[in-house]
Motif scaffolding. Structure first.
Motif, PDB file in Angstrom:
ATOM      1  N   PHE A  87       0.838  -1.195   0.000  1.00  0.00           N
ATOM      2  CA  PHE A  87       0.000   0.000   0.000  1.00  0.00           C
ATOM      3  C   PHE A  87       0.878   1.251   0.000  1.00  0.00           C
ATOM      4  O   PHE A  87       1.759   1.419   0.833  1.00  0.00           O
ATOM      5  CB  PHE A  87      -0.892  -0.007   1.244  1.00  0.00           C
ATOM      6  N   LYS A 141       2.290   4.796   0.588  1.00  0.00           N
ATOM      7  CA  LYS A 141       2.156   5.720   1.709  1.00  0.00           C
ATOM      8  C   LYS A 141       3.223   6.807   1.626  1.00  0.00           C
ATOM      9  O   LYS A 141       4.300   6.594   1.077  1.00  0.00           O
ATOM     10  CB  LYS A 141       2.276   4.975   3.032  1.00  0.00           C
ATOM     11  N   TYR A 176     -17.945  -2.392  -1.073  1.00  0.00           N
ATOM     12  CA  TYR A 176     -16.624  -2.695  -1.610  1.00  0.00           C
ATOM     13  C   TYR A 176     -16.590  -4.139  -2.111  1.00  0.00           C
ATOM     14  O   TYR A 176     -17.208  -5.037  -1.519  1.00  0.00           O
ATOM     15  CB  TYR A 176     -15.544  -2.531  -0.539  1.00  0.00           C
ATOM     16  N   ASP A 181     -10.316  -4.466   0.359  1.00  0.00           N
ATOM     17  CA  ASP A 181     -10.862  -3.865  -0.853  1.00  0.00           C
ATOM     18  C   ASP A 181      -9.942  -4.172  -2.041  1.00  0.00           C
ATOM     19  O   ASP A 181      -8.745  -3.883  -2.012  1.00  0.00           O
ATOM     20  CB  ASP A 181     -10.977  -2.345  -0.650  1.00  0.00           C
ATOM     21  N   GLU A 209      -9.823  -2.853  -4.988  1.00  0.00           N
ATOM     22  CA  GLU A 209      -9.366  -1.688  -5.752  1.00  0.00           C
ATOM     23  C   GLU A 209      -8.149  -1.031  -5.118  1.00  0.00           C
ATOM     24  O   GLU A 209      -7.165  -0.716  -5.798  1.00  0.00           O
ATOM     25  CB  GLU A 209     -10.498  -0.670  -5.886  1.00  0.00           C
ATOM     26  N   THR A 210      -8.208  -0.804  -3.810  1.00  0.00           N
ATOM     27  CA  THR A 210      -7.118  -0.104  -3.127  1.00  0.00           C
ATOM     28  C   THR A 210      -6.184  -1.047  -2.385  1.00  0.00           C
ATOM     29  O   THR A 210      -5.106  -0.634  -1.955  1.00  0.00           O
ATOM     30  CB  THR A 210      -7.683   0.904  -2.110  1.00  0.00           C
ATOM     31  N   TYR A 225      -6.761  -2.160   0.552  1.00  0.00           N
ATOM     32  CA  TYR A 225      -6.780  -1.645   1.918  1.00  0.00           C
ATOM     33  C   TYR A 225      -7.819  -2.429   2.722  1.00  0.00           C
ATOM     34  O   TYR A 225      -8.926  -2.687   2.215  1.00  0.00           O
ATOM     35  CB  TYR A 225      -7.146  -0.157   1.920  1.00  0.00           C
ATOM     36  N   ILE A 276     -12.590   6.436   2.012  1.00  0.00           N
ATOM     37  CA  ILE A 276     -11.227   6.477   1.458  1.00  0.00           C
ATOM     38  C   ILE A 276     -11.220   7.490   0.331  1.00  0.00           C
ATOM     39  O   ILE A 276     -12.072   7.451  -0.552  1.00  0.00           O
ATOM     40  CB  ILE A 276     -10.771   5.108   0.928  1.00  0.00           C
ATOM     41  N   GLN A 277     -10.254   8.409   0.368  1.00  0.00           N
ATOM     42  CA  GLN A 277     -10.134   9.410  -0.689  1.00  0.00           C
ATOM     43  C   GLN A 277      -8.712   9.388  -1.242  1.00  0.00           C
ATOM     44  O   GLN A 277      -7.757   9.127  -0.503  1.00  0.00           O
ATOM     45  CB  GLN A 277     -10.441  10.814  -0.154  1.00  0.00           C
ATOM     46  N   LYS A 278      -8.601   9.666  -2.532  1.00  0.00           N
ATOM     47  CA  LYS A 278      -7.277   9.762  -3.143  1.00  0.00           C
ATOM     48  C   LYS A 278      -6.806  11.202  -3.040  1.00  0.00           C
ATOM     49  O   LYS A 278      -7.447  12.115  -3.562  1.00  0.00           O
ATOM     50  CB  LYS A 278      -7.288   9.301  -4.590  1.00  0.00           C
ATOM     51  N   TYR A 303      -2.281   9.359  -3.126  1.00  0.00           N
ATOM     52  CA  TYR A 303      -2.367   8.373  -2.055  1.00  0.00           C
ATOM     53  C   TYR A 303      -3.825   8.076  -1.728  1.00  0.00           C
ATOM     54  O   TYR A 303      -4.647   8.992  -1.611  1.00  0.00           O
ATOM     55  CB  TYR A 303      -1.669   8.875  -0.785  1.00  0.00           C
ATOM     56  N   ASP A 304      -4.160   6.792  -1.563  1.00  0.00           N
ATOM     57  CA  ASP A 304      -5.473   6.409  -1.058  1.00  0.00           C
ATOM     58  C   ASP A 304      -5.440   6.547   0.458  1.00  0.00           C
ATOM     59  O   ASP A 304      -4.752   5.790   1.143  1.00  0.00           O
ATOM     60  CB  ASP A 304      -5.806   4.970  -1.449  1.00  0.00           C
TER      61      ASP A 304
END
Length: 263
Positions: A37, A39, A160, A185, A187-188, A190, A212-214, A218-219
């Motif tokens: 992921f 970060k 999700y 999830d 897609e992300t 996460y 969750i926002q991009k 970054y997600d």
């Protein structure tokens, strides 16, 4: 070896994983992707921690969180600015090559003390997270079993498309939980829903990522909720503002001296 933080509500990013000696092949593959992921090297966010009892009465505490990724070590500092915890500061240092460190400054005592491992079951700042929930675990300490693909709807109403993983501690004496169920999830990659089961295999806590926002590539989990289903008490963490990402933070912020002085 690499570790991963189980209490993702603290907005601490997941660190890289390796060594799933007891994991099934697909569980291993999925969790390695979770470990990748993306970060930021540095982050500064303003966060609200909202404690809500079973009757709906809430207490909001605001803090600024500083984060730093530095090789094998991850640093998180929380500086409480408002609410009942105002003036309290907390530092956690995660070391892939050794045990975590936790230090807390309590304004009533006007001193910094180290949080001992024997205090692991105690609540963190009156929240539903224990100090053990903040403690990172080496992934080789758990068996990871892929169970199925599943659509998962969280409390916010969003659905999700997820992988479902069962995490079983190899040494159950070293953890509060018999096992954890994790919805990742696709897609992300996460973990957006985690269920924690006690020593009697009864559900005790549920952690959900509500938003969750991009942001700047970054997600980011902007809102999380940890609920103790046995007491009805919950802790919501909501990022009110992303102050900065990938902008270097002076090293002094990640010291015990900062906990004492706030400078």
């Amino acid at each position: 070896m690499k570790k991963t933080t189980k209490f993702v509500a603290m907005v601490a990013a997941l660190t890289a994983l390796n060594g799933f000696a007891f994991a099934d092949e697909k569980g291993n593959e999925i969790m390695n992707k979770v470990a990748d992921f993306k970060k930021p090297a540095y982050s500064v966010t303003d966060v609200y921690m909202i404690l809500t009892d079973k009757n709906g009465t809430s207490d909001a505490n605001g803090f600024r969180e500083y984060g730093k990724e530095d090789g094998a070590k991850t640093y998180i500092v929380m500086d409480f600015k408002t609410g009942t915890n105002k003036g309290t500061r907390f530092l956690q240092i995660t070391d892939d090559n050794g045990p975590d460190e936790k230090h807390i400054y309590l304004p009533a005592l006007k001193s910094v003390r180290r949080v001992n491992s024997s205090e692991g079951s105690k609540a963190f700042m009156g929240s539903d997270a224990s100090y053990d929930d903040l403690t990172t675990r080496d992934v080789s300490e758990d068996e990871h079993q892929y169970l199925r693909d599943e659509q998962k709807q969280v409390e916010s109403g969003k659905t999700y498309d997820c992988y479902v993983i069962k995490e079983i501690p190899l040494d159950k004496k070293g953890t509060q939980y018999n096992y954890r169920m994790v919805w990742v999830d696709k897609e992300t990659m996460y973990p957006i829903h985690t269920e924690m089961y006690d020593k009697n295999d009864k559900l005790i806590k549920v952690l959900e990522v509500l938003d969750i926002q991009k942001i700047q590539g970054y997600d980011m989990p902007m809102e999380n909720k940890l609920t103790n289903v046995q007491t009805g008490h919950s802790t919501t963490l909501k990022i009110a503002k992303v102050v900065a990402l990938d902008q270097e933070i002076p090293a002094r912020y990640f010291t015990q001296n900062f906990l004492t002085t706030g400078k």
